[in-house]
Enzyme design. Structure first.
Site, PDB file in Angstrom:
ATOM      1  N   LYS A  20      72.821 102.007 104.063  1.00  0.00           N
ATOM      2  CA  LYS A  20      73.371 103.348 103.857  1.00  0.00           C
ATOM      3  C   LYS A  20      74.344 103.693 104.998  1.00  0.00           C
ATOM      4  O   LYS A  20      74.411 102.972 106.005  1.00  0.00           O
ATOM      5  CB  LYS A  20      72.211 104.347 103.783  1.00  0.00           C
ATOM      6  CG  LYS A  20      71.296 104.131 102.557  1.00  0.00           C
ATOM      7  CD  LYS A  20      70.112 105.096 102.572  1.00  0.00           C
ATOM      8  CE  LYS A  20      69.299 105.018 101.301  1.00  0.00           C
ATOM      9  NZ  LYS A  20      68.161 105.988 101.315  1.00  0.00           N
ATOM     10  N   PHE A  68      66.331 118.143  97.735  1.00  0.00           N
ATOM     11  CA  PHE A  68      67.070 117.390  98.760  1.00  0.00           C
ATOM     12  C   PHE A  68      68.301 116.671  98.199  1.00  0.00           C
ATOM     13  O   PHE A  68      69.066 116.078  98.958  1.00  0.00           O
ATOM     14  CB  PHE A  68      66.142 116.373  99.450  1.00  0.00           C
ATOM     15  CG  PHE A  68      65.514 115.349  98.529  1.00  0.00           C
ATOM     16  CD1 PHE A  68      66.226 114.223  98.118  1.00  0.00           C
ATOM     17  CD2 PHE A  68      64.214 115.524  98.078  1.00  0.00           C
ATOM     18  CE1 PHE A  68      65.652 113.283  97.278  1.00  0.00           C
ATOM     19  CE2 PHE A  68      63.627 114.582  97.220  1.00  0.00           C
ATOM     20  CZ  PHE A  68      64.358 113.457  96.823  1.00  0.00           C
ATOM     21  N   ARG A  96      60.819  95.612  99.136  1.00  0.00           N
ATOM     22  CA  ARG A  96      60.273  96.962  99.374  1.00  0.00           C
ATOM     23  C   ARG A  96      59.332  96.929 100.579  1.00  0.00           C
ATOM     24  O   ARG A  96      59.313  97.852 101.387  1.00  0.00           O
ATOM     25  CB  ARG A  96      59.517  97.477  98.138  1.00  0.00           C
ATOM     26  CG  ARG A  96      60.382  97.905  96.975  1.00  0.00           C
ATOM     27  CD  ARG A  96      61.204  99.149  97.220  1.00  0.00           C
ATOM     28  NE  ARG A  96      60.450 100.387  97.258  1.00  0.00           N
ATOM     29  CZ  ARG A  96      61.001 101.601  97.200  1.00  0.00           C
ATOM     30  NH1 ARG A  96      62.320 101.738  97.097  1.00  0.00           N
ATOM     31  NH2 ARG A  96      60.268 102.672  97.271  1.00  0.00           N
ATOM     32  N   THR A 102      59.485 105.092 102.233  1.00  0.00           N
ATOM     33  CA  THR A 102      60.645 105.991 102.149  1.00  0.00           C
ATOM     34  C   THR A 102      60.733 106.903 103.369  1.00  0.00           C
ATOM     35  O   THR A 102      61.824 107.136 103.905  1.00  0.00           O
ATOM     36  CB  THR A 102      60.544 106.859 100.872  1.00  0.00           C
ATOM     37  OG1 THR A 102      60.427 105.997  99.745  1.00  0.00           O
ATOM     38  CG2 THR A 102      61.738 107.769 100.725  1.00  0.00           C
ATOM     39  N   ARG A 113      62.902 100.275 108.025  1.00  0.00           N
ATOM     40  CA  ARG A 113      62.818 101.714 108.329  1.00  0.00           C
ATOM     41  C   ARG A 113      61.888 101.978 109.511  1.00  0.00           C
ATOM     42  O   ARG A 113      62.137 102.875 110.318  1.00  0.00           O
ATOM     43  CB  ARG A 113      62.354 102.474 107.085  1.00  0.00           C
ATOM     44  CG  ARG A 113      63.452 102.568 106.008  1.00  0.00           C
ATOM     45  CD  ARG A 113      62.890 103.001 104.680  1.00  0.00           C
ATOM     46  NE  ARG A 113      63.923 103.289 103.681  1.00  0.00           N
ATOM     47  CZ  ARG A 113      63.676 103.415 102.383  1.00  0.00           C
ATOM     48  NH1 ARG A 113      62.439 103.264 101.916  1.00  0.00           N
ATOM     49  NH2 ARG A 113      64.660 103.679 101.545  1.00  0.00           N
ATOM     50  N   GLU A 137      70.435  98.999  88.548  1.00  0.00           N
ATOM     51  CA  GLU A 137      71.229  99.320  89.736  1.00  0.00           C
ATOM     52  C   GLU A 137      72.284  98.242  90.020  1.00  0.00           C
ATOM     53  O   GLU A 137      73.414  98.552  90.404  1.00  0.00           O
ATOM     54  CB  GLU A 137      70.312  99.489  90.952  1.00  0.00           C
ATOM     55  CG  GLU A 137      69.444 100.742  90.847  1.00  0.00           C
ATOM     56  CD  GLU A 137      68.396 100.839  91.950  1.00  0.00           C
ATOM     57  OE1 GLU A 137      68.354  99.968  92.844  1.00  0.00           O
ATOM     58  OE2 GLU A 137      67.594 101.804  91.907  1.00  0.00           O
TER      59      GLU A 137
HETATM   60  N1  UDP Z   1      65.063 111.429 100.209  1.00  0.00           N
HETATM   61  C1  UDP Z   1      65.178 112.521 101.053  1.00  0.00           C
HETATM   62  N2  UDP Z   1      64.138 113.428 101.126  1.00  0.00           N
HETATM   63  C2  UDP Z   1      63.002 113.268 100.397  1.00  0.00           C
HETATM   64  C3  UDP Z   1      62.885 112.155  99.548  1.00  0.00           C
HETATM   65  C4  UDP Z   1      63.931 111.255  99.482  1.00  0.00           C
HETATM   66  O1  UDP Z   1      66.187 112.700 101.708  1.00  0.00           O
HETATM   67  O2  UDP Z   1      62.102 114.095 100.513  1.00  0.00           O
HETATM   68  C5  UDP Z   1      66.171 110.472 100.122  1.00  0.00           C
HETATM   69  C6  UDP Z   1      65.938 109.243 100.988  1.00  0.00           C
HETATM   70  O3  UDP Z   1      67.217 108.826 101.494  1.00  0.00           O
HETATM   71  C7  UDP Z   1      65.426 108.235  99.980  1.00  0.00           C
HETATM   72  C8  UDP Z   1      66.260 108.594  98.763  1.00  0.00           C
HETATM   73  O4  UDP Z   1      66.311 110.019  98.786  1.00  0.00           O
HETATM   74  O5  UDP Z   1      65.612 106.903 100.424  1.00  0.00           O
HETATM   75  C9  UDP Z   1      65.730 108.124  97.442  1.00  0.00           C
HETATM   76  O6  UDP Z   1      64.402 108.568  97.284  1.00  0.00           O
HETATM   77  P1  UDP Z   1      63.284 107.597  96.692  1.00  0.00           P
HETATM   78  O7  UDP Z   1      62.067 108.403  96.454  1.00  0.00           O
HETATM   79  O8  UDP Z   1      63.839 106.816  95.561  1.00  0.00           O
HETATM   80  O9  UDP Z   1      62.978 106.628  97.944  1.00  0.00           O
HETATM   81  P2  UDP Z   1      63.357 105.089  98.195  1.00  0.00           P
HETATM   82  O10 UDP Z   1      63.275 104.386  96.883  1.00  0.00           O
HETATM   83  O11 UDP Z   1      64.736 105.062  98.799  1.00  0.00           O
HETATM   84  O12 UDP Z   1      62.323 104.603  99.171  1.00  0.00           O
HETATM   85 MG    MG Z   2      64.071 104.819  95.035  1.00  0.00          MG
END
Ligand code: UDP
Ligand code: MG
Length: 161
Positions: A20, A68, A96, A102, A113, A137
């Protein structure tokens, strides 16, 4: 290179990994790519781009009602992204795990992360969360010609061929 992995079940699984804008700004691209290479996964697609609102609204189609989301869009369009497609057995699930939770506060040390970020709003990297999601994707971010079919010469060190 005479033998191929094409007969081994599951080794053609692919996933989308994207560094990102914060990860690019912080010059973490090389370190992140290195983790996937050293694990044994094969790079089959790579490009740097500025993601459009349109691409992101499709990419994050399940999140556009979330509070968000506007900030997520602003974050993801704040600079270039490095998008990659990695291939290998179980790559979706394993990547993952390599990327971590996340929320970086929950991400274990040793994950991308967990090693490079603190806050959920700047979590450095994207990884597809299912095989079907990955296929969707990858089609969104790459066209067919940008994806390479190639055999890794030392794949007998990664798989029983
Ligand atoms: N995100 C955020 N706040 C939240 C949840 C998600 O800013 O409370 C953002 C974060 O950058 C995350 C993205 O939204 O990586 C996509 O969310 P997802 O739940 O798909 O998480 P990921 O698959 O990226 O782990
Ligand atoms: Mg996701």
């Amino acid at each position: 290179c005479y033998s191929t992995t094409s007969g081994i079940p599951g080794v053609r699984e692919r996933t989308l990994i994207a560094v990102k804008p914060d990860g690019v700004q912080r010059r973490l691209v090389g370190q992140i790519m290195q983790r996937f290479e050293q694990r044994g996964f094969k790079l089959v697609g790579l490009k740097m781009l500025k993601a459009s609102d349109e691409l992101l609204s499709q990419h994050y189609h399940d999140l556009n009602k979330k509070p968000f989301y506007p900030n997520l869009l602003r974050y993801m369009t704040s600079g270039p992204v490095v998008a990659m497609v990695w291939e290998g057995h179980n790559v979706v699930r394993t990547s993952r795990m390599m990327v971590g939770d996340t929320n970086p506060a929950e991400a274990h040390p040793g994950t991308v992360r967990g090693d490079f970020s603190i806050h959920i709003s700047r979590n450095v990297v994207h990884a597809s969360d299912s095989v079907e999601g990955a296929q969707r994707e990858i089609q969104l971010w790459f066209n067919r010609k940008e994806l390479m079919d190639w055999d890794c010469c030392d794949h007998s060190n990664t798989y029983q061929v």
